[in-house]
Design a protein around this motif. Sequence first.
Motif, PDB file in Angstrom:
ATOM      1  N   THR A   1       0.802  -1.215   0.000  1.00  0.00           N
ATOM      2  CA  THR A   1       0.000   0.000   0.000  1.00  0.00           C
ATOM      3  C   THR A   1       0.840   1.274   0.000  1.00  0.00           C
ATOM      4  N   GLN A   2       2.072   1.195  -0.430  1.00  0.00           N
ATOM      5  CA  GLN A   2       2.918   2.383  -0.485  1.00  0.00           C
ATOM      6  C   GLN A   2       2.353   3.354  -1.519  1.00  0.00           C
ATOM      7  N   VAL A   3       2.178   4.587  -1.113  1.00  0.00           N
ATOM      8  CA  VAL A   3       1.625   5.607  -1.986  1.00  0.00           C
ATOM      9  C   VAL A   3       2.749   6.211  -2.824  1.00  0.00           C
ATOM     10  N   PRO A   4       2.582   6.274  -4.155  1.00  0.00           N
ATOM     11  CA  PRO A   4       3.610   6.912  -4.985  1.00  0.00           C
ATOM     12  C   PRO A   4       3.796   8.372  -4.589  1.00  0.00           C
ATOM     13  N   GLU A   5       5.039   8.801  -4.554  1.00  0.00           N
ATOM     14  CA  GLU A   5       5.384  10.147  -4.094  1.00  0.00           C
ATOM     15  C   GLU A   5       5.385  11.188  -5.212  1.00  0.00           C
ATOM     16  N   TRP A   6       5.536  10.763  -6.474  1.00  0.00           N
ATOM     17  CA  TRP A   6       5.726  11.687  -7.589  1.00  0.00           C
ATOM     18  C   TRP A   6       4.578  11.599  -8.582  1.00  0.00           C
ATOM     19  N   THR A   7       4.157  12.754  -9.090  1.00  0.00           N
ATOM     20  CA  THR A   7       3.072  12.841 -10.066  1.00  0.00           C
ATOM     21  C   THR A   7       3.629  13.434 -11.349  1.00  0.00           C
ATOM     22  N   LEU A   8       3.269  12.833 -12.492  1.00  0.00           N
ATOM     23  CA  LEU A   8       3.681  13.335 -13.799  1.00  0.00           C
ATOM     24  C   LEU A   8       2.567  14.204 -14.373  1.00  0.00           C
TER      25      LEU A   8
ATOM     26  N   LEU B   1      -4.904  18.079  -3.401  1.00  0.00           N
ATOM     27  CA  LEU B   1      -5.849  19.142  -3.740  1.00  0.00           C
ATOM     28  C   LEU B   1      -6.041  20.025  -2.515  1.00  0.00           C
ATOM     29  N   ASP B   2      -5.990  21.338  -2.722  1.00  0.00           N
ATOM     30  CA  ASP B   2      -6.213  22.244  -1.595  1.00  0.00           C
ATOM     31  C   ASP B   2      -7.711  22.533  -1.438  1.00  0.00           C
ATOM     32  N   ASP B   3      -8.052  23.429  -0.544  1.00  0.00           N
ATOM     33  CA  ASP B   3      -9.450  23.752  -0.272  1.00  0.00           C
ATOM     34  C   ASP B   3     -10.169  24.348  -1.482  1.00  0.00           C
ATOM     35  N   ALA B   4      -9.424  24.984  -2.383  1.00  0.00           N
ATOM     36  CA  ALA B   4     -10.002  25.582  -3.587  1.00  0.00           C
ATOM     37  C   ALA B   4      -9.998  24.595  -4.757  1.00  0.00           C
ATOM     38  N   ASN B   5      -9.713  23.325  -4.476  1.00  0.00           N
ATOM     39  CA  ASN B   5      -9.682  22.252  -5.478  1.00  0.00           C
ATOM     40  C   ASN B   5      -8.569  22.475  -6.515  1.00  0.00           C
ATOM     41  N   MET B   6      -7.484  23.093  -6.085  1.00  0.00           N
ATOM     42  CA  MET B   6      -6.316  23.304  -6.934  1.00  0.00           C
ATOM     43  C   MET B   6      -5.215  22.342  -6.503  1.00  0.00           C
ATOM     44  N   VAL B   7      -4.407  21.907  -7.460  1.00  0.00           N
ATOM     45  CA  VAL B   7      -3.307  21.001  -7.164  1.00  0.00           C
ATOM     46  C   VAL B   7      -2.160  21.794  -6.553  1.00  0.00           C
ATOM     47  N   THR B   8      -1.702  21.351  -5.392  1.00  0.00           N
ATOM     48  CA  THR B   8      -0.513  21.933  -4.771  1.00  0.00           C
ATOM     49  C   THR B   8       0.464  20.797  -4.497  1.00  0.00           C
ATOM     50  N   CYS B   9       1.745  21.071  -4.653  1.00  0.00           N
ATOM     51  CA  CYS B   9       2.783  20.062  -4.461  1.00  0.00           C
ATOM     52  C   CYS B   9       3.950  20.674  -3.703  1.00  0.00           C
ATOM     53  N   ASP B  10       4.727  19.825  -3.045  1.00  0.00           N
ATOM     54  CA  ASP B  10       5.867  20.310  -2.263  1.00  0.00           C
ATOM     55  C   ASP B  10       7.037  20.737  -3.143  1.00  0.00           C
ATOM     56  N   GLN B  11       7.260  20.047  -4.260  1.00  0.00           N
ATOM     57  CA  GLN B  11       8.370  20.362  -5.178  1.00  0.00           C
ATOM     58  C   GLN B  11       7.877  20.215  -6.605  1.00  0.00           C
ATOM     59  N   TRP B  12       8.438  21.031  -7.497  1.00  0.00           N
ATOM     60  CA  TRP B  12       8.130  20.935  -8.922  1.00  0.00           C
ATOM     61  C   TRP B  12       9.438  20.871  -9.705  1.00  0.00           C
ATOM     62  N   HIS B  13       9.504  19.958 -10.655  1.00  0.00           N
ATOM     63  CA  HIS B  13      10.636  19.868 -11.590  1.00  0.00           C
ATOM     64  C   HIS B  13      10.053  19.940 -13.001  1.00  0.00           C
ATOM     65  N   THR B  14      10.440  20.960 -13.760  1.00  0.00           N
ATOM     66  CA  THR B  14       9.926  21.153 -15.112  1.00  0.00           C
ATOM     67  C   THR B  14      10.965  20.690 -16.122  1.00  0.00           C
ATOM     68  N   PHE B  15      10.524  19.919 -17.126  1.00  0.00           N
ATOM     69  CA  PHE B  15      11.383  19.394 -18.170  1.00  0.00           C
ATOM     70  C   PHE B  15      10.855  19.886 -19.519  1.00  0.00           C
ATOM     71  N   ASN B  16      11.682  20.642 -20.242  1.00  0.00           N
ATOM     72  CA  ASN B  16      11.296  21.178 -21.530  1.00  0.00           C
ATOM     73  C   ASN B  16      11.575  20.165 -22.627  1.00  0.00           C
ATOM     74  N   PRO B  17      11.015  20.375 -23.831  1.00  0.00           N
ATOM     75  CA  PRO B  17      11.266  19.432 -24.931  1.00  0.00           C
ATOM     76  C   PRO B  17      12.757  19.311 -25.208  1.00  0.00           C
ATOM     77  N   GLU B  18      13.158  18.077 -25.536  1.00  0.00           N
ATOM     78  CA  GLU B  18      14.556  17.854 -25.907  1.00  0.00           C
ATOM     79  C   GLU B  18      14.784  18.404 -27.309  1.00  0.00           C
ATOM     80  N   PRO B  19      15.941  19.001 -27.562  1.00  0.00           N
ATOM     81  CA  PRO B  19      16.223  19.572 -28.901  1.00  0.00           C
ATOM     82  C   PRO B  19      16.346  18.480 -29.944  1.00  0.00           C
TER      83      PRO B  19
END
Length: 97
Positions: free
Chosen positions: A18-25, A79-97
């Motif tokens: 029952t381990q909950v995944p820590e990362w969301t794509l 999800l916060d009280d306003a039904n918006m996604v909030t996360c502790d950390q964000w990593h953004t990956f842009n398209p590869e050239p």
Amino acid sequence: MRRLIIGLSGLLAFTGCTQVPEWTLFYYPQQQQLPQPAHHYAAINGYYETLQQCEAKGRGMQRLAEAPAVFQCAHRCRLDDANMVTCDQWHTFNPEP
């Protein structure tokens, strides 16, 4: 004593599965950069145990896409009280050239 051992074994087996995944794509197809405002909830494309697994899946989706895409991997989302996604950390990956 035997019942105790069986009970503890069952408890360990149950909690181990029952381990909950820590990362969301979050995947944004046909984007060169993160859209503003980003609609995170609609962009969810999976849940992963590690950042490396999340990034690998996002890179694979980029390679399979016929157009550039940007994606994010975020840690411990909710999800916060306003039904918006909030996360502790964000990593953004842009398209590869």
